[in-house]
Enzyme design. Structure first.
Site, PDB file in Angstrom:
ATOM      1  N   GLN A 419      26.318  47.387   8.315  1.00 16.33           N
ATOM      2  CA  GLN A 419      25.515  48.600   8.163  1.00 16.33           C
ATOM      3  C   GLN A 419      24.180  48.316   7.496  1.00 16.33           C
ATOM      4  O   GLN A 419      23.154  48.818   7.919  1.00 16.33           O
ATOM      5  CB  GLN A 419      26.312  49.637   7.367  1.00 16.33           C
ATOM      6  CG  GLN A 419      27.533  50.149   8.118  1.00 16.33           C
ATOM      7  CD  GLN A 419      28.295  51.204   7.351  1.00 16.33           C
ATOM      8  OE1 GLN A 419      27.802  51.788   6.380  1.00 16.33           O
ATOM      9  NE2 GLN A 419      29.519  51.475   7.785  1.00 16.33           N
ATOM     10  N   HIS A 421      22.933  49.209   4.301  1.00 13.23           N
ATOM     11  CA  HIS A 421      22.289  50.197   3.443  1.00 13.23           C
ATOM     12  C   HIS A 421      21.907  49.443   2.161  1.00 13.23           C
ATOM     13  O   HIS A 421      22.661  49.425   1.180  1.00 13.23           O
ATOM     14  CB  HIS A 421      23.242  51.351   3.144  1.00 13.23           C
ATOM     15  CG  HIS A 421      23.683  52.100   4.357  1.00 13.23           C
ATOM     16  ND1 HIS A 421      22.807  52.819   5.136  1.00 13.23           N
ATOM     17  CD2 HIS A 421      24.907  52.230   4.943  1.00 13.23           C
ATOM     18  CE1 HIS A 421      23.473  53.385   6.137  1.00 13.23           C
ATOM     19  NE2 HIS A 421      24.743  53.025   6.043  1.00 13.23           N
ATOM     20  N   SER A 448      23.724  47.814  12.105  1.00 14.68           N
ATOM     21  CA  SER A 448      24.111  49.102  12.679  1.00 14.68           C
ATOM     22  C   SER A 448      23.522  50.333  12.008  1.00 14.68           C
ATOM     23  O   SER A 448      23.379  51.373  12.653  1.00 14.68           O
ATOM     24  CB  SER A 448      25.640  49.219  12.676  1.00 14.68           C
ATOM     25  OG  SER A 448      26.151  49.067  11.359  1.00 14.68           O
ATOM     26  N   GLU A 449      23.177  50.261  10.717  1.00 18.35           N
ATOM     27  CA  GLU A 449      22.758  51.477  10.007  1.00 18.35           C
ATOM     28  C   GLU A 449      21.707  51.145   8.945  1.00 18.35           C
ATOM     29  O   GLU A 449      21.813  51.569   7.793  1.00 18.35           O
ATOM     30  CB  GLU A 449      23.967  52.161   9.350  1.00 18.35           C
ATOM     31  CG  GLU A 449      25.085  52.505  10.305  1.00 18.35           C
ATOM     32  CD  GLU A 449      26.272  53.173   9.631  1.00 18.35           C
ATOM     33  OE1 GLU A 449      26.097  53.685   8.490  1.00 18.35           O
ATOM     34  OE2 GLU A 449      27.351  53.205  10.219  1.00 18.35           O
ATOM     35  N   LEU A 450      20.688  50.442   9.306  1.00 19.93           N
ATOM     36  CA  LEU A 450      19.746  49.872   8.341  1.00 19.93           C
ATOM     37  C   LEU A 450      18.868  50.931   7.666  1.00 19.93           C
ATOM     38  O   LEU A 450      18.270  51.778   8.324  1.00 19.93           O
ATOM     39  CB  LEU A 450      18.859  48.853   9.061  1.00 19.93           C
ATOM     40  CG  LEU A 450      17.762  48.180   8.246  1.00 19.93           C
ATOM     41  CD1 LEU A 450      18.347  47.383   7.079  1.00 19.93           C
ATOM     42  CD2 LEU A 450      16.933  47.263   9.149  1.00 19.93           C
TER      43      LEU A 450
END
Length: 538
Positions: A419, A421, A448-450
């Site tokens: 991800q 974060h 996937s979720e930067l």
């Protein structure tokens, strides 16, 4: 090119120490660069798709938001509207209306959709799932439907049931493969698409209390996947009520429908004339919800397994040929490296959307999820996805070990999503280490979720000035460069930034953080140009 004097930078280092208690990486502080590049993110590389996560209301209703996404994203991930909580209604039916609207809008804009997410412990319709596992606290439930197992009767006649509009298309079957339990089941042959009421089976009336809730369960499958039916209610002194549409697969799946009685007598009707198919139905049960008792032992495991299978099978089948890749299992590993459960996960007292598949299905819950997804669409790419892999080596190693365990049991796993974060000062060494270890699995790897948090301690006096913007840009650039350097081209499957403008980020919190690539007014930040320039360097 460096933009600041060393003296100024050292003064800022002292200020930064007051704003964040996190570990510092001196490289992050001293290498503040200017990034310039022309073009858009979607055209910066042909090696893999560059994506942006989107919000349903903004993408459909805000033309400027939509134009930014269309200009910069080759792919997108829905922030919410493909999750269990968004799709599953309280009666267990699945409503794809909003997800379909968002998918269609993306298709019109020429943007691919990455499916997110099929198996998670959050964003669930836990209200529905708890009807399966929790039940009520009253006396033992009594089935109000007579002959709900269809055992009594023969040929095309069933005791305690009436047929409407369906003629002899409703018959008894005793073929073992067509019976869920017992010796008989209901077989329905629908020869042409039509209205739901074109083929109906109605139970005898049973006494009900106005205002009281009743839970109905039944098992159904069809000869060909993609069938459709619904439940309706009626009766003396009652007005009609209708469930949502239920999709069917070639495996037995238990469905659930809850209704509140509006009359003294009620009957349930199986409305099954919508889609041509051959259907098999068994074990219809209606109970007073206050008298329901939860299943136990093997029955409980089966009920939860069926709920997981039904959701994944229906969702993946619905988007087969449209969505080509899915996050099948999301965040399965705790921070200590163990399988995530309700016992090792902190849940807010006010949270209502948590449900832990692992509590009932154990370590194999993820194996089942991958098996159900692969069966529904054998051509789809299937991913496992988790966070903090760049900062927690124990969790990273445990996830990699869990992937190997699942693959050893036969799970089809295409790749791993990290991800990311991250914080503006996350150590670079952890990022490099993560990408190298993930790449060593030989699987595809995607960011996937930067997003990059600038104010992790939520200091109210924080201002995102040009200096901090440059630090954020450096972090974005380093992540992209490390990905391109440490993950072989054949394993690079994409980078998705988790949102568009800072003020629409899940981390924004009324101006406490600014983690994304675009300002509130949709102007591009230094971080945008850092990503664009770094992508174009390879």
């Amino acid at each position: 090119m460096k933009r600041h004097t060393l003296l100024y930078k050292l003064a800022l280092v002292a200020l930064i120490g007051l704003l964040s208690a996190c570990e510092k990486d001196p490289i992050n502080i001293l290498n503040a660069n200017t990034y310039t590049a022309d073009g858009s993110l979607k055209t910066a590389t042909t090696a893999f798709p560059v994506g942006l996560s989107i919000d349903y209301d903004l993408f459909l209703n805000n033309a400027q938001y939509r134009s930014v996404v269309a200009a910069d994203a080759q792919s997108t991930t829905f922030g919410y509207h493909m999750k269990h909580g968004a799709l599953v209604r309280n009666d267990g039916t699945i409503d794809f209306t909003k997800a379909d609207a968002l998918y269609d809008a993306c298709k019109t804009a020429g943007i691919e959709v990455f499916g997110h997410t099929l198996g998670w412990h959050q964003n669930q319709n836990a209200t529905y799932l708890k009807t399966i596992t929790g039940g009520g606290s009253g006396p033992t439930a009594v089935n109000l439907v007579a002959n709900g197992s269809f055992e009594s009767g023969s040929g095309d006649n069933f005791n305690n049931w009436g047929k409407y509009n369906g003629g002899t298309s409703l018959v008894a079957t005793s073929v073992t493969s067509e019976v869920q339990a017992g010796t008989k089941a209901l077989k329905i042959v629908v020869t042409a698409d039509g209205n739901p009421w074109n083929v109906q089976m109605a139970s005898d009336e049973f006494a009900t209390t106005v205002g009281k809730t009743y839970n109905m369960t039944f098992f159904i499958k069809s000869a060909v996947a993609g069938g459709q039916m619904r439940i309706s209610t009626g009766g003396t002194g009652s007005t009609a009520q209708y469930s949502g549409n239920y999709s069917t697969s070639t495996d037995w799946v238990q469905k659930t429908y809850s209704f509140t009685a509006n009359g003294p007598m009620t009957r349930v009707l199986i409305d099954i004339g919508s889609k041509a198919n051959t259907y098999f139905m068994d074990n219809v049960v209606v109970v007073d919800a206050s008298a329901s008792v939860p299943p136990t032992g093997g029955a409980l495991v089966t009920a939860v397994d069926n709920a997981l299978k039904d959701f994944i099978t229906q969702t993946v089948t619905h988007y087969k040929g449209k969505v080509k890749a899915w996050d099948v299992v999301n965040e399965p590993v705790s921070e200590s490296g163990t399988l995530r459960t309700d016992a090792n996960t902190t849940v807010s007292a006010t949270a209502t959307d948590y449900f832990f598949w692992s509590k009932y299905l154990g370590r194999n819950w993820a194996l089942k999820a991958f098996q159900y997804a692969a069966a529904a669409d054998p051509t789809a790419e299937l991913y496992i996805n988790d966070y903090n892999l760049e900062s927690n080596s124990v969790k990273l190693d445990s996830l990699i070990g869990y992937v190997a365990e699942l693959k050893g049991k036969g799970a089809k796993i295409t790749g791993i999503g990290t991800q990311m974060h991250v914080l503006w000062n996350t150590p670079y060494s952890g990022i490099d280490n993560m990408f190298k270890k993930l790449a060593a699995t030989g699987l595809k790897i995607r960011i996937s979720e930067l997003d990059v948090r600038m104010n992790p301690n939520k200091k109210t006096q924080f201002v995102l000035n040009k200096q901090f913007e440059s630090y954020q840009a450096d972090m974005y650039a380093y992540i992209v460069r490390s990905y391109l350097t440490n993950v072989p081209v054949a394993q690079q499957s994409g980078i998705t930034v988790w949102g568009i403008t800072d003020n629409t980020s899940w981390l924004y919190e009324n101006g406490l953080d600014f983690p994304l690539l675009y300002n509130k007014d949709y102007s591009k930040k230094a971080a945008y140009y850092a990503v664009l320039k770094t992508l174009k360097e390879k």
